[in-house]
Motif scaffolding. Structure first.
Motif: not given
Length: 133
Positions: A83-84, A91-94, A115-120, A125-130
């Motif tokens: 994350h940092k 990989e951060t999400a994994q 933490l699951r909220e953060q993961l969601t 965000t990753l889906a939007e980027k994709a």
């Protein structure tokens, strides 16, 4: 001949660890993950993102063995490093997802839920980027 404290040697050790892990040879796998991590850390320093690979691998190995409390510490470390270094990244999400699973396994459901909220959010965000690419 490569010396034992070379990044390519550490990468090969990590690959061997993953292969042994897949073969359910946990003792050998743990040795290779640990060797890889120690070498990467010595070469690049403790906070370099390359360390997250063997750390995450150790977490997965320990989780597969049922050592969820210890695995949780490794996943937390891998997540923090990634994350940092990368922010929202697959990989951060994994690592975050595995961290949540181990927290749930040891009964820390409230912490896992936060933490699951953060993961969601990260996955969104990753889906939007994709989609944008």
């Amino acid at each position: 001949m490569l010396c034992t404290e070379h990044c390519h040697t550490a990468g090969s050790s990590n690959n061997l660890a993953e292969a042994r892990h897949a073969l359910v040879q946990f003792y050998e796998s743990q040795k290779y993950y640990t060797s890889s991590w120690q070498t990467f850390e010595k070469i690049f320093g403790a906070e370099h993102p390359i360390n997250a690979h063997p750390i995450h691998g150790l977490g997965k190995l320990l989780s597969d063995k049922g050592d969820y409390a210890i695995a949780s510490e490794f996943f937390e470390s891998a997540f923090t490093i990634r994350h940092k270094a990368f922010g929202d990244h697959p990989e951060t999400a994994q690592s975050l997802e595995e961290y949540c699973k181990t927290l749930e396994a040891v009964g820390q459901k409230e912490k896992a839920a936060k933490l699951r909220e953060q993961l969601t959010e990260m996955k969104a965000t990753l889906a939007e980027k994709a989609e944008a690419n």
